[in-house]
Design a protein around this motif. Structure first.
Motif, PDB file in Angstrom:
ATOM      1  N   VAL A 124      39.320   0.835 -26.332  1.00  0.00           N
ATOM      2  CA  VAL A 124      40.495   1.699 -26.509  1.00  0.00           C
ATOM      3  C   VAL A 124      41.712   0.845 -26.829  1.00  0.00           C
ATOM      4  O   VAL A 124      41.801  -0.307 -26.393  1.00  0.00           O
ATOM      5  N   ARG A 125      42.657   1.433 -27.553  1.00  0.00           N
ATOM      6  CA  ARG A 125      43.884   0.713 -27.904  1.00  0.00           C
ATOM      7  C   ARG A 125      44.826   0.566 -26.716  1.00  0.00           C
ATOM      8  O   ARG A 125      45.626  -0.362 -26.677  1.00  0.00           O
ATOM      9  N   HIS A 126      44.744   1.504 -25.777  1.00  0.00           N
ATOM     10  CA  HIS A 126      45.688   1.508 -24.644  1.00  0.00           C
ATOM     11  C   HIS A 126      44.937   1.662 -23.317  1.00  0.00           C
ATOM     12  O   HIS A 126      45.077   2.687 -22.628  1.00  0.00           O
ATOM     13  N   PRO A 127      44.161   0.656 -22.924  1.00  0.00           N
ATOM     14  CA  PRO A 127      43.416   0.783 -21.666  1.00  0.00           C
ATOM     15  C   PRO A 127      44.314   0.897 -20.439  1.00  0.00           C
ATOM     16  O   PRO A 127      43.908   1.472 -19.429  1.00  0.00           O
ATOM     17  N   MET A 128      45.541   0.386 -20.534  1.00  0.00           N
ATOM     18  CA  MET A 128      46.472   0.544 -19.410  1.00  0.00           C
ATOM     19  C   MET A 128      46.781   2.028 -19.208  1.00  0.00           C
ATOM     20  O   MET A 128      46.807   2.522 -18.075  1.00  0.00           O
ATOM     21  N   TYR A 129      46.983   2.738 -20.298  1.00  0.00           N
ATOM     22  CA  TYR A 129      47.223   4.176 -20.193  1.00  0.00           C
ATOM     23  C   TYR A 129      45.972   4.892 -19.681  1.00  0.00           C
ATOM     24  O   TYR A 129      46.073   5.841 -18.894  1.00  0.00           O
ATOM     25  N   THR A 130      44.802   4.451 -20.122  1.00  0.00           N
ATOM     26  CA  THR A 130      43.559   5.031 -19.617  1.00  0.00           C
ATOM     27  C   THR A 130      43.497   4.881 -18.098  1.00  0.00           C
ATOM     28  O   THR A 130      43.155   5.829 -17.377  1.00  0.00           O
ATOM     29  N   ALA A 131      43.846   3.691 -17.601  1.00  0.00           N
ATOM     30  CA  ALA A 131      43.829   3.436 -16.157  1.00  0.00           C
ATOM     31  C   ALA A 131      44.820   4.338 -15.427  1.00  0.00           C
ATOM     32  O   ALA A 131      44.508   4.872 -14.351  1.00  0.00           O
ATOM     33  N   PHE A 132      46.001   4.535 -16.007  1.00  0.00           N
ATOM     34  CA  PHE A 132      46.984   5.404 -15.362  1.00  0.00           C
ATOM     35  C   PHE A 132      46.560   6.870 -15.396  1.00  0.00           C
ATOM     36  O   PHE A 132      46.820   7.611 -14.440  1.00  0.00           O
ATOM     37  N   TRP A 133      45.904   7.311 -16.472  1.00  0.00           N
ATOM     38  CA  TRP A 133      45.369   8.680 -16.490  1.00  0.00           C
ATOM     39  C   TRP A 133      44.319   8.845 -15.394  1.00  0.00           C
ATOM     40  O   TRP A 133      44.277   9.869 -14.703  1.00  0.00           O
ATOM     41  N   MET A 134      43.460   7.840 -15.230  1.00  0.00           N
ATOM     42  CA  MET A 134      42.444   7.893 -14.174  1.00  0.00           C
ATOM     43  C   MET A 134      43.110   7.983 -12.803  1.00  0.00           C
ATOM     44  O   MET A 134      42.676   8.756 -11.934  1.00  0.00           O
ATOM     45  N   TRP A 135      44.175   7.200 -12.591  1.00  0.00           N
ATOM     46  CA  TRP A 135      44.918   7.239 -11.330  1.00  0.00           C
ATOM     47  C   TRP A 135      45.497   8.634 -11.105  1.00  0.00           C
ATOM     48  O   TRP A 135      45.390   9.201 -10.005  1.00  0.00           O
ATOM     49  N   ALA A 136      46.124   9.193 -12.140  1.00  0.00           N
ATOM     50  CA  ALA A 136      46.758  10.505 -12.002  1.00  0.00           C
ATOM     51  C   ALA A 136      45.734  11.578 -11.649  1.00  0.00           C
ATOM     52  O   ALA A 136      45.982  12.439 -10.789  1.00  0.00           O
ATOM     53  N   ILE A 137      44.567  11.537 -12.285  1.00  0.00           N
ATOM     54  CA  ILE A 137      43.508  12.509 -11.974  1.00  0.00           C
ATOM     55  C   ILE A 137      42.973  12.262 -10.564  1.00  0.00           C
ATOM     56  O   ILE A 137      42.725  13.215  -9.804  1.00  0.00           O
ATOM     57  N   ALA A 138      42.815  10.984 -10.202  1.00  0.00           N
ATOM     58  CA  ALA A 138      42.360  10.643  -8.845  1.00  0.00           C
ATOM     59  C   ALA A 138      43.329  11.177  -7.803  1.00  0.00           C
ATOM     60  O   ALA A 138      42.918  11.683  -6.750  1.00  0.00           O
ATOM     61  N   GLN A 139      44.614  11.101  -8.081  1.00  0.00           N
ATOM     62  CA  GLN A 139      45.634  11.602  -7.155  1.00  0.00           C
ATOM     63  C   GLN A 139      45.474  13.110  -6.945  1.00  0.00           C
ATOM     64  O   GLN A 139      45.570  13.606  -5.821  1.00  0.00           O
ATOM     65  N   ALA A 140      45.210  13.841  -8.034  1.00  0.00           N
ATOM     66  CA  ALA A 140      45.025  15.290  -7.928  1.00  0.00           C
ATOM     67  C   ALA A 140      43.786  15.636  -7.104  1.00  0.00           C
ATOM     68  O   ALA A 140      43.755  16.654  -6.415  1.00  0.00           O
ATOM     69  N   LEU A 141      42.764  14.784  -7.174  1.00  0.00           N
ATOM     70  CA  LEU A 141      41.544  15.031  -6.410  1.00  0.00           C
ATOM     71  C   LEU A 141      41.687  14.640  -4.942  1.00  0.00           C
ATOM     72  O   LEU A 141      41.181  15.323  -4.053  1.00  0.00           O
ATOM     73  N   THR A 142      42.378  13.534  -4.684  1.00  0.00           N
ATOM     74  CA  THR A 142      42.441  12.988  -3.329  1.00  0.00           C
ATOM     75  C   THR A 142      43.540  13.628  -2.486  1.00  0.00           C
ATOM     76  O   THR A 142      43.308  13.990  -1.329  1.00  0.00           O
TER      77      THR A 142
END
Length: 198
Positions: A124-142
Motif C-alpha cells: 500500500v502507498r500509505h501503510p501508516m494510514y492503514t494502521a490508523f484505520w485499523m486502530w480506529a476500527i479496533a477502538q469501536a470494537l473494544t
C-alpha cells in the motif's frame, strides 16, 4: 474479558503506540526540511484526529464518561478489537522502520528524501494510514460506547479525508514520474485492492 479489562488493555495499546513512535521522532529531529506543509488546516486535522483517537478514549477509560451511551458489552468484540489493535501496532512499527529518516508527523519533505517503495510500502502507498484505520476500527470494537468507540473513526476519518490528497500531491510534486508509476501499481490503503491512484 470484562469492560474494565478491555479498557485497560486498549489504554496499554495507546501507550505502546507512543513507545513505538518516540525513537523515530528523536531520529528525525536533525533532518533538514526543504518543504513543510504545516498550516492551519494541518494543525486542525491533527487536533481532530488526536481528539478522536487519544483524548476521548482516554477520558472514557479513566472516568467511564459518558456511561449513559455504553453498549451491551460483548467479550468477543473486545477480543477482536484488541487483536486488531495489536496488528495495527505491528504495521505501525513496520511503517516507521521502512520510512526511517523520511518519516514525519506532518507533511514535510526532507533533504535527500527518498521515495520508499519497499517493505510494507510494496502493498500500500500509505501503510501508516492503514494502521490508523485499523486502530480506529479496533477502538469501536473494544470501547463499546457510542461516543468513545466511534470517536476514532470520526477523528481519523476526518484527517484522512482532507489530508491524503494533499499528501499525494506533495509526493507527486517531489518525485514526479516515479510517484506516478508507484501509485499506478500500488493501492492507497487497502492491500490487494484494485490497483490505481484512486
Amino acid at each position: 474479558m470484562t469492560p474494565l479489562i478491555a479498557k485497560l488493555l486498549h489504554g496499554l495499546c495507546m501507550v505502546a503506540w507512543w513507545v513505538i513512535r518516540r525513537p523515530f521522532e528523536r531520529k528525525t529531529k536533525r533532518n533538514v526540511i526543504t518543504h513543510d506543509a504545516m498550516d492551519v488546516q494541518e494543525k486542525l486535522l491533527l487536533a481532530v484526529s488526536f481528539t478522536g483517537l487519544g483524548v476521548i478514549p482516554f477520558i472514557y477509560i479513566v472516568s467511564g464518561f459518558p456511561r449513559s451511551l455504553n453498549q451491551d458489552f460483548s467479550p468477543l468484540r473486545a477480543v477482536l478489537g484488541l487483536m486488531l489493535f495489536v496488528a495495527s501496532l505491528g504495521l505501525f512499527y513496520a511503517t516507521h522502520k521502512a520510512l526511517g529518516r523520511n518519516w514525519s508527523v506532518t507533511l514535510k519533505v526532507r533533504e535527500e528524501h527518498a521515495l520508499v517503495t519497499a517493505g510494507v510500502y510494496r502493498f500500500v502507498r500509505h501503510p501508516m494510514y492503514t494502521a490508523f484505520w485499523m486502530w480506529a476500527i479496533a477502538q469501536a470494537l473494544t470501547l463499546q460506547n457510542w461516543v468513545a468507540g466511534f470517536a476514532g473513526i470520526v477523528g481519523f476519518g476526518t484527517l484522512y479525508l482532507f489530508r491524503v490528497g494533499r499528501e499525494e500531491a506533495l509526493m507527486r510534486a517531489t518525485f514526479g514520474a516515479d510517484w506516478d508509476a508507484y501509485a499506478a501499481r500500488t493501492p492507497r490503503v487497502m492491500p490487494f485492492a484494485r490497483r490505481g491512484s484512486k
